[in-house]
Scaffold this active site. Structure first.
Site, PDB file in Angstrom:
ATOM      1  N   SER A 137       1.852   9.225  78.659  1.00 42.94           N
ATOM      2  CA  SER A 137       2.985   8.440  78.182  1.00 42.94           C
ATOM      3  C   SER A 137       2.657   7.927  76.795  1.00 42.94           C
ATOM      4  O   SER A 137       1.485   7.894  76.388  1.00 42.94           O
ATOM      5  CB  SER A 137       3.220   7.262  79.140  1.00 42.94           C
ATOM      6  OG  SER A 137       4.020   6.262  78.563  1.00 42.94           O
ATOM      7  N   TYR A 150       0.439  -0.519  84.130  1.00 40.53           N
ATOM      8  CA  TYR A 150       0.808   0.858  83.806  1.00 40.53           C
ATOM      9  C   TYR A 150      -0.097   1.398  82.704  1.00 40.53           C
ATOM     10  O   TYR A 150      -0.592   2.526  82.792  1.00 40.53           O
ATOM     11  CB  TYR A 150       2.274   0.903  83.380  1.00 40.53           C
ATOM     12  CG  TYR A 150       2.773   2.285  83.057  1.00 40.53           C
ATOM     13  CD1 TYR A 150       2.937   3.243  84.056  1.00 40.53           C
ATOM     14  CD2 TYR A 150       3.108   2.639  81.752  1.00 40.53           C
ATOM     15  CE1 TYR A 150       3.404   4.516  83.761  1.00 40.53           C
ATOM     16  CE2 TYR A 150       3.577   3.905  81.450  1.00 40.53           C
ATOM     17  CZ  TYR A 150       3.724   4.838  82.456  1.00 40.53           C
ATOM     18  OH  TYR A 150       4.189   6.097  82.151  1.00 40.53           O
TER      19      TYR A 150
END
Length: 281
Positions: A137, A150
């Protein structure tokens, strides 16, 4: 002439996994896909039959990961590309998360991804080559308040894949990290989770992540079909690209934060060198 391949992809029922699976099957490739519920793939299974191999898999279960990958390689003989795609986002301030949420996020995104790669490596070595593609990501290189857990998983898996890539290059195995920005998938507003709210964090930048997810009104810029196509095409690049940034938002924020980190490091050069023993001592 386009080379036909067999792909192993985790999390094929939605998001990039679904997009990749649809594109690969449409062009004639075979896909071994994992899902939490087989019924979510009834439409593609009916359309493509034996070219879509499916198994249920929970990434928090290491034994199941090894069992499914063993079975896939055994039944399909050879798998050319392993895509570790499945995962989800846990957002909010670090203090807001429950211990169970922290454990599940790390077990799924980080440990699960690590174990997928580890389980596939003996087969890729034996067949003398292959490709590993790990979905990371923009959050694997840049950080945002409200994304601490995350980020912990994505920064962790990036370090793992970077090192593994160096370890297995001698076996003709390439490793690529995919770093998308916001895309119009289910990730942000349907699959993401929030920790229990602590009112004190209303005054913190961490609250922006909560407001974004609860509001559900910000439209991401990324086209998941275009992103999936680029991920697929990366398997034809030799050597394997180490990283692929996808999306203008990913490029812009990573460029800004990486440049800032490099500038801060340069300012510390003399300090860093000052801690060495004198030369020839």
């Amino acid at each position: 002439m386009m080379q036909q391949r067999t792909w192993f992809i985790t999390g094929v029922n939605s998001g990039f996994g679904r997009q990749m699976t649809e594109q690969l099957l449409a062009r004639g490739d075979c896909v071994a896909g994992t899902v939490r519920a087989l019924s979510t793939m009834n439409d593609l299974k009916a359309r493509y039959g034996d070219r879509l191999w499916l198994a249920e898999l929970d990434l928090t279960d290491t034994y199941s990961i090894r069992h499914v990958i063993d079975k896939a390689f055994d039944e399909l003989s050879k798998i050319d590309v392993v895509v570790s795609n499945a995962g989800y986002g846990l957002f909010g301030a670090a203090e807001e998360m429950t211990d169970e949420q922290v454990l599940h996020q790390i077990s799924t995104n980080l440990i699960g991804s690590i174990q997928v790669v580890r389980a596939a490596l003996p087969y890729l070595r034996h067949q003398q080559g292959g490709r590993i593609i790990q979905l990371s990501s923009v959050g694997g290189q840049a950080v945002f308040p409200g994304g601490s857990l995350y980020h912990a998983t994505k920064w962790g898996i990036e370090g793992f894949i970077d090192a593994v890539g160096l370890e297995v290059a001698a076996f003709n195995i390439g490793c690529t990290l995919i770093e998308p920005g916001g895309a119009r998938t289910d990730f942000r507003y349907r699959s993401s989770q929030l920790g229990p709210k602590i009112d004190a964090y209303d005054a913190s930048p961490a609250s922006m992540a909560r407001r974004m997810i609860e509001g559900g009104i910000i439209i991401p810029p990324g086209d998941p079909a275009k992103m999936a196509s680029i991920i697929i095409d990366s398997a034809d690049q030799h050597p394997a690209p180490t990283r692929i940034a996808l999306g203008s938002d990913a490029y812009n924020v990573m460029h800004k934060q990486l440049s800032s980190r490099l500038a801060a490091l340069e300012e510390q050069k003399d300090l860093a060198f000052s801690t060495d023993y004198p030369a020839n001592s």
